[in-house]
Design an enzyme around this catalytic site. Structure first.
Site, PDB file in Angstrom:
ATOM      1  N   LYS A  57       0.803  -1.224   0.000  1.00  0.00           N
ATOM      2  CA  LYS A  57       0.000   0.000   0.000  1.00  0.00           C
ATOM      3  C   LYS A  57       0.839   1.279   0.000  1.00  0.00           C
ATOM      4  O   LYS A  57       0.369   2.331  -0.462  1.00  0.00           O
ATOM      5  CB  LYS A  57      -0.937   0.011   1.208  1.00  0.00           C
ATOM      6  CG  LYS A  57      -2.077  -0.992   1.134  1.00  0.00           C
ATOM      7  CD  LYS A  57      -3.158  -0.554   0.172  1.00  0.00           C
ATOM      8  CE  LYS A  57      -4.406  -1.406   0.292  1.00  0.00           C
ATOM      9  NZ  LYS A  57      -5.471  -0.959  -0.622  1.00  0.00           N
ATOM     10  N   SER A  82      -8.824  -0.414   6.506  1.00  0.00           N
ATOM     11  CA  SER A  82      -8.822  -1.351   7.627  1.00  0.00           C
ATOM     12  C   SER A  82      -7.428  -1.495   8.228  1.00  0.00           C
ATOM     13  O   SER A  82      -7.267  -2.133   9.251  1.00  0.00           O
ATOM     14  CB  SER A  82      -9.317  -2.727   7.169  1.00  0.00           C
ATOM     15  OG  SER A  82      -8.415  -3.287   6.234  1.00  0.00           O
ATOM     16  N   GLU A 208      -9.528 -14.234  -4.191  1.00  0.00           N
ATOM     17  CA  GLU A 208     -10.366 -13.678  -3.130  1.00  0.00           C
ATOM     18  C   GLU A 208     -10.658 -14.751  -2.084  1.00  0.00           C
ATOM     19  O   GLU A 208     -10.673 -15.943  -2.406  1.00  0.00           O
ATOM     20  CB  GLU A 208     -11.714 -13.209  -3.689  1.00  0.00           C
ATOM     21  CG  GLU A 208     -11.653 -12.015  -4.612  1.00  0.00           C
ATOM     22  CD  GLU A 208     -13.046 -11.589  -5.045  1.00  0.00           C
ATOM     23  OE1 GLU A 208     -13.458 -10.472  -4.698  1.00  0.00           O
ATOM     24  OE2 GLU A 208     -13.727 -12.376  -5.742  1.00  0.00           O
ATOM     25  N   GLY A 212     -15.674 -13.417   0.581  1.00  0.00           N
ATOM     26  CA  GLY A 212     -15.662 -12.083  -0.021  1.00  0.00           C
ATOM     27  C   GLY A 212     -15.455 -12.139  -1.517  1.00  0.00           C
ATOM     28  O   GLY A 212     -14.482 -11.595  -2.048  1.00  0.00           O
ATOM     29  N   ASP A 214     -16.931 -10.741  -4.078  1.00  0.00           N
ATOM     30  CA  ASP A 214     -17.649  -9.701  -4.822  1.00  0.00           C
ATOM     31  C   ASP A 214     -17.072  -9.475  -6.220  1.00  0.00           C
ATOM     32  O   ASP A 214     -17.825  -9.250  -7.174  1.00  0.00           O
ATOM     33  CB  ASP A 214     -17.669  -8.380  -4.034  1.00  0.00           C
ATOM     34  CG  ASP A 214     -16.288  -7.920  -3.631  1.00  0.00           C
ATOM     35  OD1 ASP A 214     -15.601  -8.673  -2.901  1.00  0.00           O
ATOM     36  OD2 ASP A 214     -15.882  -6.813  -4.030  1.00  0.00           O
ATOM     37  N   SER A 308       1.168  -9.688  -0.762  1.00  0.00           N
ATOM     38  CA  SER A 308       0.864  -8.260  -0.629  1.00  0.00           C
ATOM     39  C   SER A 308       1.238  -7.629   0.702  1.00  0.00           C
ATOM     40  O   SER A 308       1.386  -6.410   0.785  1.00  0.00           O
ATOM     41  CB  SER A 308      -0.625  -8.013  -0.905  1.00  0.00           C
ATOM     42  OG  SER A 308      -1.426  -8.736   0.011  1.00  0.00           O
TER      43      SER A 308
END
Length: 326
Positions: A57, A82, A208, A212, A214, A308
């Protein structure tokens, strides 16, 4: 008929890489003969758990924050997250002489809250199951005159995240497939842009948690599909709908989505610790989980994996991985 330009291009990723030189870490690419033998492929792990703030990030947060005007930096930056984007924006703001206000869920991992505060950010809490974090952050930004940097739905954020894949491919050369965790979709959008920009034939596989899914549902439906906020150990992927900007990019570039269970994620975290000697947080372990559990059919010969992040405290790690291995 006019063609809408994509929000992020290979040139944008290269520009982000220039901005990140000397600021972000060029993270290592690890290999494991044990892993290769187990999955039947050559696997190259891009270890963003060694990035500043312990996750990819920082790449996107710094790329976006560094493009703000001096006046914007003086007023400060707002974000919602989060945990990993929260830390990343807080550190980027500090590096650039600015300040940060971060909207975080009440149940965010304590280690991520503490790290965000440690970088000097003000934390505003909300209930992730009843509150709208984007709306809360937008209201704060409007009230205080802050520049809002969202965790994924931002062209400069996507471009920054794509530098992880750019670095990986500079080191490995052409890969047959690239596995990337999917939350809001910014990491895979940037990485797919970089990877397919350099090697159009590379197979992009998003991963995923089962709870979750989506993005998988949305890609199958051809539109953004909203699900209840998922309950999964992969807190960084506990999203209920793909990003508005990221989804069209991923519609165009992502070839498939694999799903993994929480137990498979735990097994992958344990494997990484025992065989690779690295600590990986649940969200960072999902692509490795997909490999180890055989969730990627027809696995090709040379496979890249974006690990990640590694932001999980000792107590939580022990809780998740303390059981017997497979």
């Amino acid at each position: 008929m006019t063609t809408v330009p994509p929000p992020v291009t290979l040139d944008d990723v290269r520009s982000a890489a220039d901005r990140l030189k000397g600021v972000a870490h060029r993270t290592p690419v690890l290999r494991s003969r044990t892993l290769d033998a187990r999955v039947g492929a050559e696997v190259f792990l891009k270890c963003e758990n060694f990035q500043r703030v312990g996750a990819f990030k920082f790449r996107g947060a710094y790329n976006a924050a560094s493009r703000l005007t001096p006046e914007q930096l003086t007023r400060g930056i707002a974000a919602y997250s989060s945990g990993n984007h929260a830390q990343a924006v807080a550190l980027a703001a500090r590096e650039l002489g600015s300040t940060a206000v971060i909207v975080m869920p009440e149940d965010a991992p304590p280690s991520k809250r503490a790290a965000t505060a440690g970088y000097g950010a003000e934390i505003v809490s909300y209930d992730r199951y009843t509150g709208d974090r984007a709306a809360i952050a937008a209201a704060l930004a409007a009230e205080r005159g802050l520049a809002l940097i969202p965790p994924y739905d931002h062209p400069h954020v996507m471009a920054g995240q794509g530098t992880a894949a750019l670095e990986l491919l500079e080191e490995t050369g052409e890969l047959d497939a690239l596995l990337v965790p999917v939350g809001g979709g910014g990491l895979i959008a940037g990485c797919a842009t970089a990877a397919k920009g350099l090697h159009p034939g590379v197979r992009i596989v998003g991963v995923e948690p089962e709870a979750g899914d989506d993005t998988k549902r949305s890609l199958e439906a051809g539109r953004r599909v909203e699900i209840p906020v998922p309950r999964t150990i992969a807190d960084g992927q506990a999203l209920h709908i793909p990003g508005e900007l990221t989804f069209p990019v991923n519609q165009r570039l992502v070839d498939e989505i694999s799903l993994v269970t929480d137990d498979e994620i735990r097994d992958a975290m344990r494997f990484a610790f025992e065989h690779l000697k690295i600590v990986v947080e649940p969200s960072g372990a999902t692509p490795l989980a997909a490999l180890l559990s055989g969730r990627v059919p027809g696995l090709p010969r040379r496979v890249g994996v974006i690990v990640s992040g590694g932001n999980v405290d000792a107590a939580r790690f022990a809780e998740l991985c303390g059981g017997a291995g497979d």
